[in-house]
Design a protein around this motif. Sequence first.
Motif, mmCIF file in Angstrom:
data_model
loop_
_atom_site.group_PDB
_atom_site.id
_atom_site.type_symbol
_atom_site.label_atom_id
_atom_site.label_comp_id
_atom_site.label_asym_id
_atom_site.label_seq_id
_atom_site.Cartn_x
_atom_site.Cartn_y
_atom_site.Cartn_z
ATOM 1 N N THR A 1 39.437 51.191 90.758
ATOM 2 C CA THR A 1 39.069 50.013 92.104
ATOM 3 C C THR A 1 39.933 50.665 93.124
ATOM 4 O O THR A 1 41.076 51.158 92.789
ATOM 5 C CB THR A 1 39.882 48.547 91.644
ATOM 6 N N CYS A 2 39.724 50.819 94.488
ATOM 7 C CA CYS A 2 39.740 50.954 95.794
ATOM 8 C C CYS A 2 39.120 49.862 96.695
ATOM 9 O O CYS A 2 38.391 50.180 96.215
ATOM 10 C CB CYS A 2 39.641 52.617 95.567
ATOM 11 N N LEU A 3 39.955 49.805 97.195
ATOM 12 C CA LEU A 3 39.934 49.225 98.983
ATOM 13 C C LEU A 3 40.132 50.211 99.413
ATOM 14 O O LEU A 3 41.845 50.951 100.209
ATOM 15 C CB LEU A 3 40.799 48.012 99.038
ATOM 16 N N TYR A 4 39.129 50.755 100.876
ATOM 17 C CA TYR A 4 39.730 51.853 101.846
ATOM 18 C C TYR A 4 39.646 51.290 103.210
ATOM 19 O O TYR A 4 38.596 50.184 103.882
ATOM 20 C CB TYR A 4 38.939 52.905 101.830
ATOM 21 N N SER A 5 40.543 51.101 103.859
ATOM 22 C CA SER A 5 39.614 50.238 105.374
ATOM 23 C C SER A 5 40.492 51.254 106.813
ATOM 24 O O SER A 5 41.522 51.878 105.946
ATOM 25 C CB SER A 5 41.392 49.374 105.929
ATOM 26 N N VAL A 6 40.442 51.166 107.344
ATOM 27 C CA VAL A 6 41.098 52.075 109.280
ATOM 28 C C VAL A 6 40.654 51.070 110.282
ATOM 29 O O VAL A 6 39.798 50.429 110.741
ATOM 30 C CB VAL A 6 39.439 53.047 109.121
ATOM 31 N N TYR A 7 42.349 51.221 110.270
ATOM 32 C CA TYR A 7 42.088 50.402 112.259
ATOM 33 C C TYR A 7 42.337 51.345 113.367
ATOM 34 O O TYR A 7 42.859 52.617 113.366
ATOM 35 C CB TYR A 7 43.804 49.432 111.560
ATOM 36 N N ASP A 8 41.538 50.456 114.649
ATOM 37 C CA ASP A 8 41.691 51.702 116.107
ATOM 38 C C ASP A 8 41.834 50.221 116.227
ATOM 39 O O ASP A 8 41.882 49.536 116.487
ATOM 40 C CB ASP A 8 40.044 51.792 115.862
ATOM 41 N N PRO A 9 42.935 51.298 116.881
ATOM 42 C CA PRO A 9 43.885 50.297 117.974
ATOM 43 C C PRO A 9 43.424 49.870 119.519
ATOM 44 O O PRO A 9 44.236 49.752 120.180
ATOM 45 C CB PRO A 9 45.417 51.089 118.154
ATOM 46 N N VAL A 10 42.193 51.266 119.213
ATOM 47 C CA VAL A 10 41.651 50.955 120.805
ATOM 48 C C VAL A 10 40.877 50.123 120.659
ATOM 49 O O VAL A 10 40.645 48.817 121.379
ATOM 50 C CB VAL A 10 40.856 52.095 120.958
ATOM 51 N N THR A 11 40.134 49.891 119.400
ATOM 52 C CA THR A 11 39.260 48.809 119.458
ATOM 53 C C THR A 11 39.780 47.201 118.978
ATOM 54 O O THR A 11 39.037 46.566 118.795
ATOM 55 C CB THR A 11 37.790 48.798 119.340
ATOM 56 N N GLY B 1 44.836 51.607 95.357
ATOM 57 C CA GLY B 1 44.257 51.584 94.149
ATOM 58 C C GLY B 1 44.798 51.178 92.744
ATOM 59 O O GLY B 1 46.127 51.091 92.933
ATOM 60 N N ASP B 2 44.166 50.538 91.668
ATOM 61 C CA ASP B 2 44.121 51.197 91.039
ATOM 62 C C ASP B 2 42.988 51.702 90.070
ATOM 63 O O ASP B 2 42.612 51.376 89.162
ATOM 64 C CB ASP B 2 44.045 48.882 90.643
ATOM 65 N N VAL B 3 44.380 52.815 88.981
ATOM 66 C CA VAL B 3 43.799 53.460 88.252
ATOM 67 C C VAL B 3 43.323 52.377 86.755
ATOM 68 O O VAL B 3 44.865 51.524 86.124
ATOM 69 C CB VAL B 3 44.242 54.555 88.097
ATOM 70 N N VAL B 4 42.775 51.815 86.068
ATOM 71 C CA VAL B 4 42.444 51.258 85.176
ATOM 72 C C VAL B 4 43.301 52.036 84.074
ATOM 73 O O VAL B 4 42.899 52.598 83.044
ATOM 74 C CB VAL B 4 41.349 50.901 84.166
ATOM 75 N N GLY B 5 44.470 51.263 82.921
ATOM 76 C CA GLY B 5 44.983 52.184 81.869
ATOM 77 C C GLY B 5 46.360 52.161 82.518
ATOM 78 O O GLY B 5 46.876 51.702 83.324
ATOM 79 N N HIS B 6 47.018 52.648 81.316
ATOM 80 C CA HIS B 6 49.008 52.811 81.964
ATOM 81 C C HIS B 6 49.195 54.264 80.876
ATOM 82 O O HIS B 6 48.916 54.415 80.125
ATOM 83 C CB HIS B 6 49.673 51.758 80.637
ATOM 84 N N GLY B 7 50.434 54.740 81.368
ATOM 85 C CA GLY B 7 51.089 55.779 80.735
ATOM 86 C C GLY B 7 51.556 57.233 81.615
ATOM 87 O O GLY B 7 50.867 57.205 82.638
ATOM 88 N N ILE B 8 51.191 58.069 81.572
ATOM 89 C CA ILE B 8 51.409 58.992 82.086
ATOM 90 C C ILE B 8 50.031 59.536 82.051
ATOM 91 O O ILE B 8 50.202 60.282 83.500
ATOM 92 C CB ILE B 8 51.512 60.739 81.198
ATOM 93 N N PRO B 9 48.967 59.967 81.196
ATOM 94 C CA PRO B 9 46.763 59.951 82.143
ATOM 95 C C PRO B 9 47.037 59.199 83.164
ATOM 96 O O PRO B 9 45.785 59.606 84.066
ATOM 97 C CB PRO B 9 46.807 59.471 80.569
ATOM 98 N N SER B 10 47.708 57.892 82.527
ATOM 99 C CA SER B 10 46.577 56.922 84.526
ATOM 100 C C SER B 10 46.889 57.602 85.402
ATOM 101 O O SER B 10 46.735 57.807 86.312
ATOM 102 C CB SER B 10 47.352 55.938 83.896
ATOM 103 N N SER B 11 49.221 57.584 85.612
ATOM 104 C CA SER B 11 49.436 58.114 86.804
ATOM 105 C C SER B 11 49.151 59.933 86.922
ATOM 106 O O SER B 11 48.654 59.938 88.463
ATOM 107 C CB SER B 11 51.184 58.728 86.477
ATOM 108 N N ALA B 12 48.720 60.954 86.382
ATOM 109 C CA ALA B 12 48.216 61.679 86.448
ATOM 110 C C ALA B 12 46.889 61.613 87.504
ATOM 111 O O ALA B 12 46.388 62.219 87.808
ATOM 112 C CB ALA B 12 47.568 62.812 85.645
ATOM 113 N N THR B 13 45.762 60.662 86.674
ATOM 114 C CA THR B 13 44.057 60.570 87.351
ATOM 115 C C THR B 13 44.691 59.234 88.240
ATOM 116 O O THR B 13 43.997 59.851 89.628
ATOM 117 C CB THR B 13 43.907 59.167 86.380
#
Length: 778
Positions: free
Chosen positions: A526-536, A468-480
């Motif tokens: 922004t964020c990308l979330y994925s799940v991998y199943d080694p069985v299927t 993921g990526d929080v738009v912005g920079h600095g300590i507030p961005s890291s906290a978010t």
Amino acid sequence: MERVSAVAILDAQGVVKGWSEGARRVTGRTAEEVVGRPARDLLAAEPSPADLTTLTGTVTLRHRDGSPVLLVVRAHLVLAADGEPDGYLLTGEPAGDQEPDLGEQAFQQASMSMSVFDTDQRYLRLNDAACQVMGVPEDVLIGRHFPETVEDAEHSRGFHWHLRHVAETGRPSRYESFTGAPALNREHAWSIEMWPVRGASGEVLGTALAAFDSSDQYWARQRLALLNEAAAAIGTTLDVVRTAEELIGIVVPRFADFASVDLFDWVLGADEPPALAGTDIALRRVAHGSGTEGTPEAAVHLGEVDYYPPFSPPARAIMEGRVMQSQAGEPAFMRWVAERNARAPEGRPHRVGAHSMMAVPLRARGTTLGVAVAVRIRQSDDYGEDDAVFAEELASRAAVCIDNARRFARERTTALALQHNLLPRGLSGQAAVEVAHRYRPSGSQAGIGGDWFDVIPLSGGRVALVVGDVVGHGIPSSATMGRLCTAVRTLADVDLPPDELLTHLDDLVTHLAGDDTDEVAELGATCLYSVYDPVTRRLGLAAAGHPPPALVLPDGTTQVIEMNAGPPLGVGGLPFEAMEVELPEGSLVALYTDGLIEDRDRDIDHATAELCRALTAPAESLDALCDTVLKAVLPEDPSDDVALLLARTRALGADRIATWDVLPDPEHVAATRQAATDQLTAWGLDEASFVTELVVSELVTNAIRYGAPPIQLRLIRDRTLICEVSDGSSTSPHLRRAHAYDEGGRGLLLVAQLTQRWGSRQTGSGKTIWAEQSLPPV
């Protein structure tokens, strides 16, 4: 001084008929040389028509040695017997012997340098100021060609060119020159105006000039130009040392022959400024420079600490908070130079001639950061009050830039420490995937961004891959970023599908955006979330405004997974779409933030193609491949943070999975329990039979009693032993404390106590209850 008068007799045609001893003495010519020659041959310059019509005027004769002689001449008409003009009696006296009139006195006493040249650029007249500049009296220069009186230098040739140009074209000229003069020990700025001197008929008889010494105005303009240059040149980076070096580059060599910048150690670190005491002041040398290569004048090496005694100008400047000037001959200056020579005797020859010094405190926002020192060695002028005002203004600007760099470094260090603590330090071993990662903070002035990644173990041997990526920079961005990272972990523990998880995460960002104290959250993420199943061997994905992952198949084929990016987090009200893709074992999935492929000066499609090519490069390990990718894709100075997560998929074979359909009848619990025990024996896990029998019995019984068909039991042999019971009911179980006389209610409590962890997840047709047991290492 003896007064000399010249007498000459001319006939009506202007031929010399008589020549006096006084005329010989004035011109150096004898009667034998002159008598019988036209008087015009004796002139150094043609008289104007106006002079020819009067009986009194000034003429310039040519002396026998070639020099001009300026005479005031009076003509007396001589008549013949018949009363007709028969010739003239001329009397003349050197012009200097005459009582000067008001105009002559004004010329001679003018404060600016004034001179008159003939058309061949020979001196005819100079006033006192011009003689002072040239360093010789007027009679030494009269009649001499200008180039003979000055050094052969570019500025002299330019001056001579202007003289010729005015004489040849008859047009005036005005220009400025920064030059020296024979009688001046330093260079001066001159504003020079030349104009042609014309006769009555308009012909050019010579060139006159006036030169005004505009050095004060010139240096004032230079100081202003340096300040303007400093505004653009100092503070181009948010680096303390580089900023100090930029200050040195401005002042050397135009303002100082040697300069240095020394700062307190706390400016370079994270400490708070200490209170100043009356003892020696310890400062660290961060930058110095001089007009001599290698800066041999410096007594302190870069990076060394110097201790300034209270009497020294730098210490006094810091303690008193003002510019301290010191000149040669003053005790403090001599003591300071002696101390420098004693400390670094090898630089003594380069300090010879040092005559003026200035120590300027570097103060910003009411805090003293250090001191800048400027020394003049080869420049002849001592520092003056105007220089002190200039130095104070320049130091003030530089100090603000240094303080900005210090604050940025401190915030960057804090943000990096915060991100380091929030990002996963070590990713635990997974059976589903082999992972490697890199996080590369940018060096931009905007500060550390909010890029992050995570690998989260899920039930059933599955694993969640997040970036993921929080738009912005600095300590507030890291906290978010930390908030979102924690939220994703919490939602992943609930085992939500990717699209539902992003919907909940979107609600969280929308809530944060409503908090006025959180500026970064207002800009979204922004964020990308994925799940991998080694069985299927299936990978489920959903994105919220994030770039899609790149995929490398075992045969070397590369592609970017086509998916709907969805809206960024924080927009609210828009759905997220999930998709699935089946992956062969050994596939490589690359998740990354936009800083890897997006930049103002790069084409995103080209950068994506470079990424795909880099992912196929041979590498000894995934760690080495991470470095290869960053080196191939990133520019030298990336403008944004970059997070890269590589995952190589594994698969669980059928021999590691056992599945049974369970009839919804309590009498079948024993048969199911026995089947599970037999499977453990086949796997060589007899030591896990006792706990497994209990877990299977409790979970299957609960599914029959409280759930709905169809019911299924699945055992997965991974790095842990996983027992899963699925049924068609969506009601999730929960622990409760059974009372002493209750017949039930203790099953899940026993499962929780005997297994490593347990939980439930919703499925498309109901729910799955699972429990994991640790296995001894193989």
